[in-house]
Design an enzyme around this catalytic site. Structure first.
Site, PDB file in Angstrom:
ATOM      1  N   ASN A 110       0.838  -1.218   0.000  1.00  0.00           N
ATOM      2  CA  ASN A 110       0.000   0.000   0.000  1.00  0.00           C
ATOM      3  C   ASN A 110       0.864   1.255   0.000  1.00  0.00           C
ATOM      4  O   ASN A 110       0.781   2.109   0.874  1.00  0.00           O
ATOM      5  CB  ASN A 110      -0.987   0.001   1.180  1.00  0.00           C
ATOM      6  N   HIS A 248      -2.964  -9.622  11.397  1.00  0.00           N
ATOM      7  CA  HIS A 248      -3.245  -8.924  12.664  1.00  0.00           C
ATOM      8  C   HIS A 248      -4.600  -9.247  13.292  1.00  0.00           C
ATOM      9  O   HIS A 248      -5.462  -8.374  13.407  1.00  0.00           O
ATOM     10  CB  HIS A 248      -3.070  -7.410  12.511  1.00  0.00           C
ATOM     11  N   ASP A 321       3.301  -5.365  12.071  1.00  0.00           N
ATOM     12  CA  ASP A 321       2.504  -4.366  11.343  1.00  0.00           C
ATOM     13  C   ASP A 321       3.096  -2.968  11.563  1.00  0.00           C
ATOM     14  O   ASP A 321       2.374  -1.988  11.746  1.00  0.00           O
ATOM     15  CB  ASP A 321       1.022  -4.414  11.768  1.00  0.00           C
ATOM     16  N   HIS A 325       4.410   6.770  10.754  1.00  0.00           N
ATOM     17  CA  HIS A 325       3.780   8.018  10.314  1.00  0.00           C
ATOM     18  C   HIS A 325       4.656   9.179  10.775  1.00  0.00           C
ATOM     19  O   HIS A 325       5.321   9.086  11.800  1.00  0.00           O
ATOM     20  CB  HIS A 325       2.382   8.184  10.916  1.00  0.00           C
TER      21      HIS A 325
HETATM   22 ZN   LIG Z   1      -3.908  -4.129   8.028  1.00  0.00          ZN
HETATM   23 ZN   LIG Z   2      -0.456  -3.426   7.830  1.00  0.00          ZN
END
Ligand SMILES: [Zn+2]
Ligand SMILES: [Zn+2]
Length: 448
Positions: A110, A248, A321, A325
């Site tokens: 992503n 997750h 994960d 940011h």
């Molecule tokens: Zn995710």
């Molecule tokens: Zn992720």
């Protein structure tokens, strides 16, 4: 697949004698104080503590009973490259990984642009071959632009080196689209990894739906948003005999759904993060945006179910994960803040401090689950064994440290464990036979 599954920048091969280290490698059945010789980047010899002779060309490190484990494998990180290098890049992300004892990480697609085509994936692999300190694997997107509609050319992505596929950050909302993706997965191999969330149930929520969200007046995300999608997709995967991995897991209902799928013989696996194993929605009371992630921190009962699932093997592996940011992105009111916490540099220490030291799980199980990510991609486990490339982490279990006090290797600071007192400091990480991280405080090694 073109070339090796995992790639990294070449580093000088290590020549080391690690003397008197406490080797814990559950798969090799090792839990003993040993000498470990590494020559030319390969583990060449194990011997009783104090027995192996130093060699003039090799550096000698006195382990004094410090922990030596197979380095960790993280099947789920966000390296933000290409496109969001102000949050993280290949160098800073893999630097953070190595500082946490990881020798390999698998990056999510992503990015900006999304990794949804073979040329994009290939060029990121080439960049990793130049810049990555640890081994890096890549997943390609399931749908173009993560839009949930048109499937990517999955076979071409596999050919370009994708270990598998995910739309992580978003669910594959349409059951029909997922079904088609799973049919292609059966043809081209590679795991399909799923971020499970039903947008119709999660909509508008910024934390777990429960007493705390009610008290704070924040929109809640009910756990059924995740667990019903896990159950749905496990059923579709079972029908197609496809291979899926659930990312997750955050709640009891999802653990149950995965256990049911495994009982039925489904080809499913699952991961859990350190934050879901250690924190609950109570930690959101202070409205600290570092505690805002997706899926959200849930209840104590959910946390206990995740721990039980990890122990029982319903949950196969631990994944951070790691979601960096920039500071200004997180320094906004809770509801507006982006979701995600970093985790590579604190994963082992937080879990050792929070679960192993109090006796909730044992050290061997933690090491097993932090290295099991390799299985998802049918890769060999890292092992402390003669003949294997040196992928090991040396860890000091005694010294207490405050997470983030001396800064981070990651470009980002949004770590939910920041400021906590932790035990378990990574001193040295070897990845692919080379030194990927060496703690500044690690005393100079005596020459042989
Ligand atoms: Zn995710
Ligand atoms: Zn992720």
């Amino acid at each position: 697949m073109s070339g090796p599954a995992l790639v990294q920048a070449p580093r000088p091969r290590a020549d080391l004698l690690l003397r008197d280290v406490h080797v814990v490698d559950p798969r090799a059945g090792l839990d003993a104080r040993l000498d470990v010789r590494i020559r030319g980047g390969e583990v060449t010899e194990l011997g009783a503590a104090g027995v192996l002779a130093p060699e003039p060309e090799a550096e000698l490190l006195e382990g004094r009973g410090r922990l030596l484990v197979p380095a960790f494998f993280d099947p789920h990180v966000h390296l933000r490259t290409p496109g969001q290098e102000h949050k993280e890049d290949l160098d800073s992300g893999t630097r953070a990984a190595a500082a946490g004892g990881f020798a390999a990480v698998v990056a999510m697609p992503n990015t900006a642009p999304v990794l949804d085509s073979a040329p994009l994936l290939r060029s990121l692999r080439e960049a990793a071959q130049r810049e990555a300190r640890t081994a890096v694997g890549l997943l390609g997107a399931i749908t173009m632009g993560l839009e949930g509609e048109q499937l990517t050319e999955m076979a071409e992505l596999r050919g370009a080196g994708a270990l598998g596929f995910t739309d992580d950050g978003l669910p594959v909302q349409s059951a029909g689209t997922l079904r088609k993706a799973l049919q292609y997965q059966r043809l081209c191999g590679g795991v399909v990894a799923l971020h499970e969330e039903d947008p119709a149930l999660a909509r508008g929520g910024s934390m777990h739906e429960g007493e705390v969200s009610a008290a704070l007046g924040l929109g809640g995300i009910p756990t059924v948003s995740e667990s019903t999608m896990v159950a749905r997709d496990a059923a579709i995967a079972g029908y197609e005999d496809a291979r899926v991995h659930f990312q997750h897991l955050s709640c009891a209902g999802s653990v149950e759904a995965v256990a049911d799928a495994k009982d039925r013989g489904g080809r499913v696996s699952a991961e859990v993060t350190p934050h879901h194993l250690l924190l609950t929605d109570e930690h959101v009371r202070c409205m600290d945006t570092r505690m805002k992630m997706n899926p959200p921190l849930a209840s104590e009962a959910d946390r206990q179910a995740l721990i039980d699932g990890l122990r029982a093997g319903t949950i196969d592996c631990i994944a951070t994960d790691h979601a960096p940011h920039a500071r200004d992105e997180k320094e906004v009111p809770f509801e507006q803040a982006p979701m995600g916490t970093t985790g590579l540099e604190t994963a082992f220490a937080a879990l050792y401090t929070g679960l192993v030291r109090p006796g909730v799980i044992d050290l061997g199980l933690l090491v097993a689950r932090m290295t099991a990510g390799a299985e998802l991609f049918e890769l060999e486990h890292f092992e402390v064994a003669p003949g294997r490339p040196a992928n090991v982490a040396l860890i000091d279990l005694d010294t207490e440290w405050v997470a983030g006090e001396q800064g981070w290797e990651s470009r980002a600071e949004n770590c939910c464990f920041g400021g906590r007192r932790l035990r378990g400091r990574v001193l040295l990480t070897l990845s692919g036979g080379g030194v990927a991280y060496r703690e500044r405080a690690l005393e100079p090694m005596a020459a042989a």
